[in-house]
Design a protein around this motif. Structure first.
Motif, short mmCIF file in Angstrom:
data_model
loop_
_atom_site.label_atom_id
_atom_site.label_comp_id
_atom_site.label_asym_id
_atom_site.label_seq_id
_atom_site.Cartn_x
_atom_site.Cartn_y
_atom_site.Cartn_z
N SER A 17 39.05 47.76 34.78
CA SER A 17 39.40 47.33 36.13
C SER A 17 38.18 47.04 36.99
N ARG B 32 40.36 39.08 37.85
CA ARG B 32 40.42 39.95 39.02
C ARG B 32 40.80 39.17 40.28
N ASP C 216 40.88 38.26 43.90
CA ASP C 216 40.65 39.07 45.10
C ASP C 216 41.22 40.48 44.99
N SER C 217 41.65 40.85 43.78
CA SER C 217 42.28 42.16 43.60
C SER C 217 41.28 43.30 43.80
N THR C 218 41.77 44.40 44.33
CA THR C 218 40.97 45.63 44.38
C THR C 218 40.96 46.23 42.97
N ASN C 219 40.08 47.20 42.76
CA ASN C 219 40.06 47.90 41.47
C ASN C 219 41.43 48.49 41.16
N SER D 17 44.53 47.57 42.27
CA SER D 17 45.57 46.59 41.93
C SER D 17 45.27 45.90 40.60
N PHE D 18 43.98 45.72 40.30
CA PHE D 18 43.61 45.12 39.02
C PHE D 18 43.94 46.10 37.89
N GLN E 241 46.36 48.17 37.90
CA GLN E 241 47.81 48.09 37.71
C GLN E 241 48.19 46.89 36.83
N LYS E 242 47.54 45.75 37.07
CA LYS E 242 47.80 44.55 36.26
C LYS E 242 47.42 44.80 34.80
#
Length: 253
Positions: free
Chosen positions: A209, A228, A230-233, A235-236, A238-239
């Protein structure tokens, strides 16, 4: 042109007994741009370690091409491979691979010693790297005298000191506790922000992440990739975990 290009990569092994063929990689294709931070994930046996070994010029592909900054690895003469690896690649391993009979400083210097650099040159080059990684005070100590986290930071310094085109990291947080893992991932993020290209094989969704892109290997192929953006660590992360779940479910159907 991408810094690293992998085209139609295939690797077939023959079993020791019976001579049966095992296809570890079947058709791997991807590229890495200069300055990228890419993680590779997949279940055990998916082919990710085989892939890393081929990228590191430690193993040869059965078919396909690996091109690093315009140079095709399969075209290198055997006697030139060690020099190519030393001059272009930096390595960070799960078990650190430090020599206990060498000080931390000498372990870091080793690739420069092998390329014939003078001590004064090596010392000047190490100073800013050691300061950035927070290991200046342990350089004269030996690996058995320092913590796992400090060993891994020394390994990162050894990888950086040759100014490699790309750092290849194999499960770099695997032998670390959570605090040391967080510290190493922070350091990776910092060196990447300075322009260092990193390709990391990991089982850890948390480690992945921190990357900018994650490639998922399944049955010897690139099954999927996510960016990634613009995702935060968080939210990334979670993906990544959702993708890993789909990967596992797909294998069980």
């Amino acid at each position: 042109m991408s810094l690293l290009e992998v085209n139609n990569l295939k690797k077939v092994y023959k079993t020791r007994f019976g001579g049966q063929e095992v296809e570890a990689l079947r058709d791997v294709n991807f590229a890495v741009e200069e300055g990228e931070y890419v993680a590779i994930m997949g279940e055990s046996g998916s082919g990710k370690t085989t892939l890393l070994n081929i990228l590191a010029a430690l193993d040869k592909a059965t078919a396909g091409r690996v091109v690093l900054q315009g140079m095709e690895l399969s075209g290198l003469a055997e006697k030139k491979i060690a020099n190519f690896r030393r001059d272009n690649l930096g390595f960070v391993f799960q078990e650190f691979n430090l020599l206990d009979t060498f000080s931390i400083e000498d372990n870091i210097f080793l690739p420069l010693v092998l390329s014939g650099k003078k001590y004064s040159q090596m010392s000047e080059k190490l100073k800013p790297i050691a300061a950035r990684l927070g290991i200046s005070e342990i350089l004269k100590k030996y690996p058995y005298e320092v913590s796992g986290g400090q060993k891994q930071r020394a390994a990162v310094a050894r990888a950086l000191i040759t100014d490699p085109k790309i750092i290849l990291a194999d499960e770099p947080t695997g032998a670390l506790d959570s605090k040391a893992s967080d510290e190493l991932l922070r350091l990776f993020g910092e060196v990447n922000e300075l322009g260092q290209t990193i390709l990391m094989v990991t089982h850890s969704a948390k480690a992945a992440s921190c990357a900018g892109r994650v490639l998922f290997i399944k049955d010897g192929e690139v099954f999927h990739q996510i960016y990634r953006g613009d995702s935060t660590n968080q939210s990334f992360y979670q993906k990544i975990t959702e993708t890993l779940t789909l990967l596992t479910q797909g294998g069980n159907q």
